[in-house]
Motif scaffolding. Structure first.
Motif, short mmCIF file in Angstrom:
data_model
loop_
_atom_site.label_atom_id
_atom_site.label_comp_id
_atom_site.label_asym_id
_atom_site.label_seq_id
_atom_site.Cartn_x
_atom_site.Cartn_y
_atom_site.Cartn_z
N SER A 1 0.84 -1.20 0.00
CA SER A 1 0.00 0.00 0.00
C SER A 1 0.87 1.24 0.00
O SER A 1 2.01 1.23 0.48
CB SER A 1 -0.91 0.01 1.23
OG SER A 1 -1.60 1.24 1.35
N HIS A 2 0.32 2.32 -0.53
CA HIS A 2 1.04 3.60 -0.52
C HIS A 2 0.97 4.26 0.85
O HIS A 2 1.82 5.08 1.19
CB HIS A 2 0.45 4.55 -1.57
CG HIS A 2 -1.04 4.64 -1.52
ND1 HIS A 2 -1.73 5.33 -0.54
CD2 HIS A 2 -1.99 4.11 -2.33
CE1 HIS A 2 -3.02 5.24 -0.75
NE2 HIS A 2 -3.22 4.49 -1.83
N GLY A 3 -0.06 3.97 1.65
CA GLY A 3 -0.17 4.53 2.98
C GLY A 3 -0.50 6.01 3.02
O GLY A 3 -0.34 6.67 4.06
N ARG A 4 -1.00 6.55 1.90
CA ARG A 4 -1.26 8.00 1.84
C ARG A 4 -2.66 8.38 2.33
O ARG A 4 -2.87 9.48 2.82
CB ARG A 4 -1.09 8.49 0.39
CG ARG A 4 0.30 8.27 -0.19
CD ARG A 4 1.32 9.15 0.47
NE ARG A 4 2.65 9.00 -0.16
CZ ARG A 4 3.74 9.61 0.26
NH1 ARG A 4 3.68 10.41 1.32
NH2 ARG A 4 4.89 9.41 -0.36
N LEU B 1 13.50 9.92 -12.00
CA LEU B 1 14.64 10.55 -11.34
C LEU B 1 14.85 9.99 -9.95
O LEU B 1 13.91 9.51 -9.30
CB LEU B 1 14.40 12.07 -11.23
CG LEU B 1 14.13 12.80 -12.55
CD1 LEU B 1 13.79 14.26 -12.26
CD2 LEU B 1 15.31 12.69 -13.49
N ASP B 2 16.08 10.09 -9.45
CA ASP B 2 16.31 9.76 -8.05
C ASP B 2 15.76 10.90 -7.20
O ASP B 2 15.39 11.96 -7.70
CB ASP B 2 17.80 9.51 -7.78
CG ASP B 2 18.69 10.71 -8.10
OD1 ASP B 2 18.33 11.86 -7.75
OD2 ASP B 2 19.75 10.51 -8.72
N GLU B 3 15.70 10.69 -5.90
CA GLU B 3 15.04 11.66 -5.02
C GLU B 3 15.69 13.04 -5.11
O GLU B 3 15.00 14.07 -5.15
CB GLU B 3 15.04 11.16 -3.58
CG GLU B 3 14.29 12.09 -2.63
CD GLU B 3 14.10 11.49 -1.24
OE1 GLU B 3 13.87 12.28 -0.30
OE2 GLU B 3 14.18 10.25 -1.10
N ALA C 1 3.23 11.61 -13.52
CA ALA C 1 4.21 10.59 -13.13
C ALA C 1 4.76 10.93 -11.75
O ALA C 1 5.24 12.03 -11.51
CB ALA C 1 5.34 10.55 -14.16
N GLU C 2 4.66 9.97 -10.84
CA GLU C 2 5.17 10.16 -9.49
C GLU C 2 6.18 9.07 -9.14
O GLU C 2 6.04 7.92 -9.57
CB GLU C 2 4.03 10.07 -8.46
CG GLU C 2 3.18 11.29 -8.33
CD GLU C 2 2.48 11.37 -6.98
OE1 GLU C 2 1.90 12.41 -6.69
OE2 GLU C 2 2.53 10.38 -6.21
N SER C 3 7.14 9.44 -8.32
CA SER C 3 7.96 8.46 -7.64
C SER C 3 7.26 8.10 -6.32
O SER C 3 6.21 8.66 -5.99
CB SER C 3 9.35 9.02 -7.36
OG SER C 3 9.28 10.02 -6.35
N ARG C 4 7.85 7.24 -5.54
CA ARG C 4 7.25 6.89 -4.25
C ARG C 4 7.31 8.03 -3.24
O ARG C 4 6.60 8.00 -2.23
CB ARG C 4 7.92 5.64 -3.68
CG ARG C 4 7.64 4.37 -4.50
CD ARG C 4 8.23 3.14 -3.84
NE ARG C 4 7.94 1.94 -4.61
CZ ARG C 4 6.83 1.22 -4.50
NH1 ARG C 4 5.91 1.59 -3.62
NH2 ARG C 4 6.65 0.15 -5.25
N VAL C 5 8.12 9.04 -3.51
CA VAL C 5 8.27 10.13 -2.53
C VAL C 5 7.76 11.46 -3.07
O VAL C 5 7.93 12.49 -2.40
CB VAL C 5 9.75 10.28 -2.08
CG1 VAL C 5 10.21 9.03 -1.36
CG2 VAL C 5 10.67 10.61 -3.25
#
Length: 301
Positions: A4-7, A130-132, A163-167
């Motif tokens: 889960s994303h937990g958002r 991209l990286d964070e 487009a999203e990364s996990r953060v």
């Protein structure tokens, strides 16, 4: 257990709070106008015909680049005329590269008081790749450009290509953003958890949106306009029946909707919506945020 994303959690639709928008309206409507600029001969971009991005030929992909550029050169100005004629506000989802490429276009939206929201540097890139650290730089550069030209930092964000990364939500909240348009999971604003505090997810359409409709599904101009109006009329019936407030977004890209025959069809749908001002709240995404912030705690899921 599934990952889960937990958002955010799950709240059944019938159990939502019955709050109202300004003017006691139950339906809020806003227009999201995407102003986008693309790199020539490289990077991503929607396609009118199979091109370099879909394996249809090498770069430079002149046909598709020029088709997209039509939006900034012509289509966006025609759309501005329509918005002015109907006195409709807009949330401008801005690639910050437009400040260098077409500053007069951004200035025209500024002059009419439209909200300017962040939409990355260019739609030729995806921040999810991209990286964070690099993603943080992308958000910072786009934000700084808007703040420098508009005199105030943007409060809302739509990622290029959604487009999203996990953060991404964490980075947006850390950069001072108050809302995101990336998540299309609801018909109401929903509070999302981030490591920097709550971030409001405001509905942004992936159905009543000219890219999936016209480019992906190949809907015609009349079909898209009918979709806009049907969505609006059905929502009006729903909020009258159950009293649960909704947000309806309409996503527009000038290189698509600014083509004359599509604009003509859209005019009819937007005219019908504008004529119902007494029943609905026509606003911006930022206006939705402002009103949510005045509601009693617990009103918004």
């Amino acid at each position: 257990m599934l990952p889960s994303h937990g958002r955010y959690g799950y709240t059944p639709w019938p159990e939502r709070a019955r709050y109202a928008w300004p003017g006691r309206a139950r339906l809020a409507v806003y227009l999201g106008v995407n102003l986008e600029h693309f790199a020539f001969g490289e990077g991503l971009g929607a396609e009118l015909a199979p091109g370099a991005n879909s394996g249809g030929g090498p770069q430079p992909d002149v046909l598709n680049y020029a088709w997209r550029d039509y939006g900034n050169r012509v289509g966006a100005w025609r759309l501005l005329e329509l918005l002015d004629a109907l006195a409709l506000p807009a949330t401008v989802l801005l690639n910050s590269a437009l400040y260098d490429y077409a500053p007069a276009l951004v200035a025209a939206h500024r002059a009419r008081g439209d909200e300017i929201a962040g939409h990355g540097r260019t739609n030729s890139e995806r921040q999810s790749m991209l990286d964070e650290g690099s993603e943080r730089v992308l958000i910072a550069e786009s934000t700084a450009a808007i703040a420098r030209h508009e005199g105030v930092a943007p409060r809302g964000w739509l990622s290029p290509w959604i487009a999203e990364s996990r953060v991404t939500p964490d980075l947006l909240a850390e950069a001072g953003y108050r809302y995101t348009l990336n998540w299309c999971m609801d018909d109401q604003p929903v509070w999302m958890a981030t490591r920097a505090g709550p971030l409001l997810a405001i509905p942004y359409p992936q159905e009543v949106n000219d890219i999936p409709a016209v480019v992906a599904r190949k809907d015609g101009a009349d079909a898209f306009a009918a979709m806009v109006l049907s969505d609006f009329e059905e929502r009006l019936e729903q909020v009258a029946r159950d009293g649960i407030p909704q947000v309806m977004g309409i996503a527009l890209h000038p290189y698509i909707i600014g083509q004359p025959y599509r604009l003509r069809a859209l005019r009819g749908a937007l005219s019908a919506i504008a004529a119902r001002r007494g029943e609905v709240w026509i606003t911006t995404a930022g206006g939705v945020l402002d009103h949510v912030l005045t509601l009693p705690e617990g009103s918004v899921a």
